[in-house]
Design an enzyme around this catalytic site. Structure first.
Site, PDB file in Angstrom:
ATOM      1  N   HIS A 316       0.885  -1.194   0.114  1.00  0.00           N
ATOM      2  CA  HIS A 316       0.023  -0.009   0.103  1.00  0.00           C
ATOM      3  C   HIS A 316       0.947   1.392  -0.064  1.00  0.00           C
ATOM      4  O   HIS A 316       1.885   1.298   0.634  1.00  0.00           O
ATOM      5  CB  HIS A 316      -1.007   0.070   1.216  1.00  0.00           C
ATOM      6  N   ASP A 373      -8.062  -5.321  -0.188  1.00  0.00           N
ATOM      7  CA  ASP A 373      -8.445  -6.253  -1.227  1.00  0.00           C
ATOM      8  C   ASP A 373      -7.782  -7.811  -1.036  1.00  0.00           C
ATOM      9  O   ASP A 373      -8.560  -8.634  -1.712  1.00  0.00           O
ATOM     10  CB  ASP A 373      -7.943  -5.790  -2.537  1.00  0.00           C
TER      11      ASP A 373
HETATM   12  N1  CMC Z   1       4.391  -7.661  -4.493  1.00  0.00           N
HETATM   13  C1  CMC Z   1       5.559  -7.733  -4.793  1.00  0.00           C
HETATM   14  N2  CMC Z   1       6.193  -6.671  -4.771  1.00  0.00           N
HETATM   15  C2  CMC Z   1       5.674  -5.558  -4.186  1.00  0.00           C
HETATM   16  C3  CMC Z   1       4.269  -5.427  -4.189  1.00  0.00           C
HETATM   17  C4  CMC Z   1       3.443  -6.574  -4.323  1.00  0.00           C
HETATM   18  N3  CMC Z   1       2.248  -6.648  -4.117  1.00  0.00           N
HETATM   19  N4  CMC Z   1       3.843  -4.102  -3.883  1.00  0.00           N
HETATM   20  C5  CMC Z   1       4.900  -3.316  -4.001  1.00  0.00           C
HETATM   21  N5  CMC Z   1       6.073  -4.243  -4.288  1.00  0.00           N
HETATM   22  C6  CMC Z   1       7.503  -3.771  -4.247  1.00  0.00           C
HETATM   23  C7  CMC Z   1       7.791  -3.149  -5.292  1.00  0.00           C
HETATM   24  O1  CMC Z   1       8.154  -3.757  -6.467  1.00  0.00           O
HETATM   25  C8  CMC Z   1       8.840  -2.041  -5.066  1.00  0.00           C
HETATM   26  O2  CMC Z   1      10.037  -2.652  -4.882  1.00  0.00           O
HETATM   27  P1  CMC Z   1      11.578  -2.122  -5.276  1.00  0.00           P
HETATM   28  O3  CMC Z   1      11.675  -1.125  -4.005  1.00  0.00           O
HETATM   29  O4  CMC Z   1      12.547  -3.178  -4.902  1.00  0.00           O
HETATM   30  O5  CMC Z   1      11.583  -1.383  -6.532  1.00  0.00           O
HETATM   31  C9  CMC Z   1       8.580  -1.828  -3.489  1.00  0.00           C
HETATM   32  O6  CMC Z   1       7.547  -2.864  -3.106  1.00  0.00           O
HETATM   33  C10 CMC Z   1       7.674  -0.551  -3.604  1.00  0.00           C
HETATM   34  O7  CMC Z   1       6.599  -0.633  -4.207  1.00  0.00           O
HETATM   35  P2  CMC Z   1       5.759   0.342  -5.137  1.00  0.00           P
HETATM   36  O8  CMC Z   1       5.227   0.090  -6.256  1.00  0.00           O
HETATM   37  O9  CMC Z   1       6.871   1.674  -5.310  1.00  0.00           O
HETATM   38  O10 CMC Z   1       4.721   1.065  -3.965  1.00  0.00           O
HETATM   39  P3  CMC Z   1       3.336   2.122  -4.275  1.00  0.00           P
HETATM   40  O11 CMC Z   1       3.316   2.804  -3.416  1.00  0.00           O
HETATM   41  O12 CMC Z   1       3.831   3.021  -5.613  1.00  0.00           O
HETATM   42  O13 CMC Z   1       2.663   1.176  -4.920  1.00  0.00           O
HETATM   43  C11 CMC Z   1       0.771  -0.405  -4.768  1.00  0.00           C
HETATM   44  C12 CMC Z   1       1.394   0.741  -4.100  1.00  0.00           C
HETATM   45  C13 CMC Z   1      -0.688  -0.820  -3.872  1.00  0.00           C
HETATM   46  C14 CMC Z   1       0.124   0.033  -5.940  1.00  0.00           C
HETATM   47  C15 CMC Z   1       1.646  -1.722  -4.809  1.00  0.00           C
HETATM   48  O14 CMC Z   1       2.142  -2.284  -3.529  1.00  0.00           O
HETATM   49  C16 CMC Z   1       0.861  -2.769  -5.473  1.00  0.00           C
HETATM   50  O15 CMC Z   1       1.062  -2.843  -6.844  1.00  0.00           O
HETATM   51  N6  CMC Z   1       0.232  -3.990  -4.935  1.00  0.00           N
HETATM   52  C17 CMC Z   1      -0.798  -4.967  -5.665  1.00  0.00           C
HETATM   53  C18 CMC Z   1      -1.801  -4.471  -6.192  1.00  0.00           C
HETATM   54  C19 CMC Z   1      -2.991  -4.127  -4.991  1.00  0.00           C
HETATM   55  O16 CMC Z   1      -3.003  -4.740  -4.025  1.00  0.00           O
HETATM   56  N7  CMC Z   1      -3.446  -2.840  -4.969  1.00  0.00           N
HETATM   57  C20 CMC Z   1      -4.603  -2.692  -3.941  1.00  0.00           C
HETATM   58  C21 CMC Z   1      -4.073  -1.407  -3.177  1.00  0.00           C
HETATM   59  S1  CMC Z   1      -5.334  -1.241  -1.560  1.00  0.00           S
HETATM   60  C22 CMC Z   1      -6.646  -0.812  -2.174  1.00  0.00           C
HETATM   61  C23 CMC Z   1      -6.688   0.161  -3.157  1.00  0.00           C
HETATM   62  O17 CMC Z   1      -6.271   1.271  -3.179  1.00  0.00           O
HETATM   63  O18 CMC Z   1      -7.729  -0.135  -4.086  1.00  0.00           O
END
Ligand code: CMC
Length: 439
Positions: A316, A373
């Site tokens: 998140h 989720d």
């Molecule tokens: N599985 C594996 N690695 C992950 C995941 C995951 N679900 N989420 C983040 N990471 C890693 C990412 O690769 C990055 O690694 P590094 O620092 O080595 O490059 C690090 O963690 C930080 O991730 P980010 O993408 O920079 O984080 P963000 O704040 O931009 O994205 C997120 C947040 C929710 C989009 C992301 O965690 C994600 O894609 N999660 C899976 C999709 C998901 O469950 N979405 C629902 C979010 S909660 C409800 C809502 O808002 O709808």
């Protein structure tokens, strides 16, 4: 309410020194929960510089009185009330009122609001024809967003800029009709006749009846299912400046009407990184099951950046400890499935996956925890909601938040159209070349 003027300015300003020798003093202020912000609104006019913050992880776009969340401590409150208390005690209609109007309704206010929702539950009969125009493969989120935008063609659109339309009436219309739209789109997709709303039922029971009743037999919504739906909608009701809410505010900032702004929010929600994740979680868990249940294989894949795979329902932008909504849903999952006498092997897989991921350094270092989720789909599935409707359910829940935030922006006399800047990195000035001279 006076959130726009209620700035508690710090006695000291921040000072920014730029490489060209310029410096600027920037006011610092704090919110009611002591979060600090540096006001950079004069930065460009005084120095020619802008700030860069892709994804807006450090950018406050507004001041708001609706939702407080502390991602480090795992706190979420609507209008100051902890989410756990609302989840335990409130009805979704009360929470919708709380978010839109800023206070819990007393009995008279709640009765009037409920009457208003009942009054607006029907769709214009002509709108039923719209459902026939979508292909059988159309995703329910595509249908929902189109139908919500279409409401502006039928009802006095609530654009505060022109003050045309009554915002409260349009808010009630939308909260009520979104249920009918969602249920009708499902009925259409399975070829069953539409079931009309019934004023004698609660908000959630009414929706379930429109979804699952058929003319051939009686339907009585199961109270366990009604309560589970009520809980899920409350947990989704607002989440401050997330992607879809920021979209609603951005669209509203151009003085687009409420229906248009919310339709845009629904489309932003659809993406798998946002609300679309709830559908993707179940699909992922089913894939893991079909693949033999080798959880480690999928965890390893998620750690491998080249795989393009992420554990859906994990991570998140704001929560770096745990998502309090996920904690409530995880507990509810066991209870609801138990009460309904359902054993879902996917729930066991989800728990195993959570355990493996939470003890893995990759997830620990990045502070990746299950989000809202991760477990919600298991409950939706147990109460009979088809997988492709999961994100529609998220939209039903999030609607009061979108409306409350739309209203807050429109009521703010100082709001401006949202218009970020950019740093241009393209070709510098070149002359036009005639087609016969081009290589
Ligand atoms: N599985 C594996 N690695 C992950 C995941 C995951 N679900 N989420 C983040 N990471 C890693 C990412 O690769 C990055 O690694 P590094 O620092 O080595 O490059 C690090 O963690 C930080 O991730 P980010 O993408 O920079 O984080 P963000 O704040 O931009 O994205 C997120 C947040 C929710 C989009 C992301 O965690 C994600 O894609 N999660 C899976 C999709 C998901 O469950 N979405 C629902 C979010 S909660 C409800 C809502 O808002 O709808």
């Amino acid at each position: 309410m006076s959130h726009n003027t209620a700035r508690k300015l710090d006695s000291k300003n921040a000072v920014l020194y730029l490489p060209d020798g310029q410096s600027i003093e920037l006011p610092v202020f704090t919110g009611s929960e002591n979060e600090g912000a540096v006001d950079i609104s004069r930065l460009r006019s005084q120095t020619g510089h802008i700030t860069m913050d892709p994804g807006y992880g450090n950018t406050g776009s507004c001041q708001s009185e609706i939702t407080f969340l502390d991602g480090e401590k795992g706190i979420l409150r609507y209008r100051g009330i902890p989410i756990e208390q609302l989840a335990d005690k409130a009805s979704f209609v009360e929470v919708a009122y709380l978010i839109v109007y800023g206070k819990l309704p007393n009995q008279t206010e709640l009765d009037a609001f409920t009457d208003n929702l009942n009054h607006h539950a029907l769709l214009h009969e002509d709108m039923k024809n719209f459902f026939s125009s979508f292909s059988g493969q159309a995703h329910p989120m595509a249908i929902l967003s189109a139908m919500v935008a279409s409401l502006s063609g039928y009802y006095d659109a609530a654009s505060t800029a022109e003050r045309s339309g009554d915002v409260d009436t349009n808010a009630a219309r939308l909260i009520s009709k979104i249920r009918t739209l969602a249920a009708f789109s499902y009925k259409k997709s399975i070829g069953q006749p539409f079931v009309y709303p019934d004023d004698s039922l609660s908000y959630c029971a009414n929706f379930l009846q429109m979804m699952f009743a058929v003319p051939a037999r009686d339907y009585e919504p199961d109270p366990v299912v009604v309560d589970a739906l009520n809980l899920l909608l409350i947990l989704h009701a607002d989440h401050e400046q997330n992607c879809s809410t920021a979209t609603v505010r951005t669209v509203a900032s151009s003085h687009a009407n409420l229906y248009a702004s919310v339709a845009a929010g629904i489309l932003a929600l659809w993406g798998p990184l946002h609300g679309g994740a709830n559908q993707k979680v179940i699909e992922m868990l089913e894939n893991i099951r079909a693949d033999g249940g080798n959880i480690k294989k999928f965890v390893d894949m998620a750690k491998d950046k080249d795989s393009g795979f992420r554990i859906m329902g994990f991570g998140h932008r704001v929560y770096k400890n745990f998502d309090p909504r996920a904690t409530v849903i995880r507990k509810a999952c066991d209870k609801v499935l138990d009460k309904l006498g359902i054993e879902d092997p996917v729930l066991d897989l989800a728990k195993q996956l959570e355990e493996v991921a939470l003890s893995d350094d990759y997830f620990i270092e990045r502070k990746l925890y299950p989000n809202v989720d991760f477990y919600s789909g298991i409950i939706y599935r147990a109460i009979g909601i088809p997988v492709n409707m999961f994100t529609v359910m998220f939209a039903l829940g999030r609607l009061p938040g979108w409306i409350g935030q739309w209203k807050e922006l429109m009521d703010d006399p100082t709001h401006r159209i949202t218009r970020p800047r950019q740093i241009y990195q393209g070709q510098t000035a070149v002359d036009y070349v005639a087609i016969e001279d081009r290589v």
